[in-house]
Design an enzyme around this catalytic site. Structure first.
Site, PDB file in Angstrom:
ATOM      1  N   GLU A 131      -2.226   8.443  -4.819  1.00 43.77           N
ATOM      2  CA  GLU A 131      -2.565   8.097  -6.208  1.00 43.77           C
ATOM      3  C   GLU A 131      -3.896   8.757  -6.590  1.00 43.77           C
ATOM      4  O   GLU A 131      -4.817   8.828  -5.785  1.00 43.77           O
ATOM      5  CB  GLU A 131      -2.692   6.573  -6.341  1.00 43.77           C
ATOM      6  CG  GLU A 131      -1.414   5.814  -6.124  1.00 43.77           C
ATOM      7  CD  GLU A 131      -1.616   4.294  -6.194  1.00 43.77           C
ATOM      8  OE1 GLU A 131      -2.721   3.852  -6.596  1.00 43.77           O
ATOM      9  OE2 GLU A 131      -0.694   3.551  -5.843  1.00 43.77           O
ATOM     10  N   ARG A 182       0.861  -1.175   0.000  1.00 46.29           N
ATOM     11  CA  ARG A 182       0.000   0.000   0.000  1.00 46.29           C
ATOM     12  C   ARG A 182       0.895   1.222   0.000  1.00 46.29           C
ATOM     13  O   ARG A 182       1.959   1.229   0.620  1.00 46.29           O
ATOM     14  CB  ARG A 182      -0.924   0.000   1.233  1.00 46.29           C
ATOM     15  CG  ARG A 182      -2.039  -1.035   1.149  1.00 46.29           C
ATOM     16  CD  ARG A 182      -3.065  -0.627   0.088  1.00 46.29           C
ATOM     17  NE  ARG A 182      -4.145  -1.590  -0.048  1.00 46.29           N
ATOM     18  CZ  ARG A 182      -4.179  -2.568  -0.943  1.00 46.29           C
ATOM     19  NH1 ARG A 182      -3.147  -2.741  -1.762  1.00 46.29           N
ATOM     20  NH2 ARG A 182      -5.215  -3.370  -1.025  1.00 46.29           N
ATOM     21  N   HIS A 215       0.563   0.960 -10.087  1.00 46.25           N
ATOM     22  CA  HIS A 215      -0.251   0.106  -9.215  1.00 46.25           C
ATOM     23  C   HIS A 215      -0.835  -1.084  -9.990  1.00 46.25           C
ATOM     24  O   HIS A 215      -2.028  -1.370  -9.928  1.00 46.25           O
ATOM     25  CB  HIS A 215      -1.380   0.922  -8.566  1.00 46.25           C
ATOM     26  CG  HIS A 215      -1.878   0.321  -7.285  1.00 46.25           C
ATOM     27  ND1 HIS A 215      -2.372   1.076  -6.255  1.00 46.25           N
ATOM     28  CD2 HIS A 215      -1.959  -0.972  -6.858  1.00 46.25           C
ATOM     29  CE1 HIS A 215      -2.753   0.294  -5.256  1.00 46.25           C
ATOM     30  NE2 HIS A 215      -2.507  -0.953  -5.603  1.00 46.25           N
TER      31      HIS A 215
END
Length: 331
Positions: A232, A208, A249
């Site tokens: 993000e 994360r 990601h």
């Protein structure tokens, strides 16, 4: 008829539920309180924040996230209101392990290590256990750090975070994001962590974003391979510029991983509503390939291609992620 809202970027799901429910596919930005007010179920990914601001006053009683993480869902709120929450633990574990070892292989090709490489794996759940197992097969010295597991199972086979900092050439993070409790992981890797790691040359984050302090990483002298970012899609451009591997990601974005995630959520939906939807199952083993070589991993995935795309168009982070060409896992 049961009404289900599905986040439109969940793959391998269209057509599965329509015989049993009224299904609406919405982009993340369109999943609003008004849109879900008369929905019975939500199927989402990590970009949809499921909390009181979205759910209050709705009739939602089931939330399925086709992801391993749940930090985008207010679990306490859902529990208090009788909303069942289901995630897909381990669905993308082999793909993330593939990303880690491919990125590490790229780094080794540019920054050879003299002597045996020591790899610190922080978080040894579904993902970290595959990363560690493959690391041992590749001849690395692997240090496993997982305080919750060590407390539950005994300390044999585990080291402390201080030992990881003192002894590792490379550290890779595979923890959930937690801010409270006995072992919070928010900014676990910060300026102090980096300053206390004399041998550390590469930090990897495919867990994360906020597990690592991105500002600290940007100002650190060592190398970085990063897939999960703070804030993000508004990622740190200084960190992007310095990172050897920088991807949007997508570490877990394999076709088999997406099959697993969708199947796990749909099967839970079946149990909740008594449906009989039959999702396509993954072909690759959920535990990851039984044996690997660095050559096979590098041949299966080249993270430098995704790095080049993101560095060329950082403002397209979401587009690159949402339109990613799902890759095969290491077999």
């Amino acid at each position: 008829m049961i009404r289900i809202i599905v986040e439109s970027h969940i793959p391998y799901i269209k057509g599965l539920l329509e015989p049993m429910a009224r299904v609406e596919y919405l982009d993340t930005c369109d999943i609003t309180a008004a849109a879900v007010r008369d929905a019975d179920a939500l199927l989402v990914r990590t970009r949809t924040r499921c909390d009181a601001s979205l759910l209050e006053g709705s009739r939602v009683r089931f939330i399925g996230t086709a992801t391993i993480g749940t930090d985008h869902i207010d679990l306490d709120y859902c529990r208090e209101r009788g909303i069942e929450v289901v995630n897909a633990p381990g669905c993308n574990a082999p793909a993330v392990a593939q990303w880690v070892h491919a990125a590490l292989g790229c780094w080794l090709g540019q920054m050879p290590v003299h002597g045996p490489l020591t790899l610190g794996v922080v978080g040894v759940g579904h993902v970290g256990s595959i990363v560690a197992r493959w690391g041992r097969e590749l001849g690395y010295r692997v240090l496993q750090c997982d305080p919750p597991r060590a407390a539950a199972e005994g300390s044999e086979g585990f080291v402390t975070l201080d030992q990881v900092k003192a002894l590792s050439d490379v550290v890779t993070f595979h923890t959930p994001l937690t801010r409270k409790g006995q072992w919070p992981t928010f900014h676990m890797c910060d300026a102090q962590f980096l300053a206390q790691a004399p041998r550390l040359r590469l930090v990897m984050n495919a867990a994360r974003g906020a597990v690592c302090d991105n500002s600290a990483l940007a100002g650190w002298a060592g190398d970085v391979a990063i897939d999960c970012w703070e804030h993000e899609p508004a990622i740190d451009r200084q960190l992007l510029a310095k990172a050897l591997v920088a991807t949007p990601h997508i570490a877990g974005y394999s076709s088999d991983g997406k099959h697993r995630g969708t199947a796990m959520v749909v099967e839970a939906l079946n149990r909740h509503f008594g449906f009989d939807a039959r999702p396509v199952q993954a072909q690759a083993p959920a535990s990851g390939a039984s044996q690997v070589t660095l050559e096979r991993i590098m041949r299966s995935y080249d993270p430098m291609l995704d790095t080049a795309r993101l560095k060329a168009c950082p403002h397209d982070f979401e587009r690159l992620r949402n339109n990613y060409d799902l890759r095969p896992e290491v077999m």
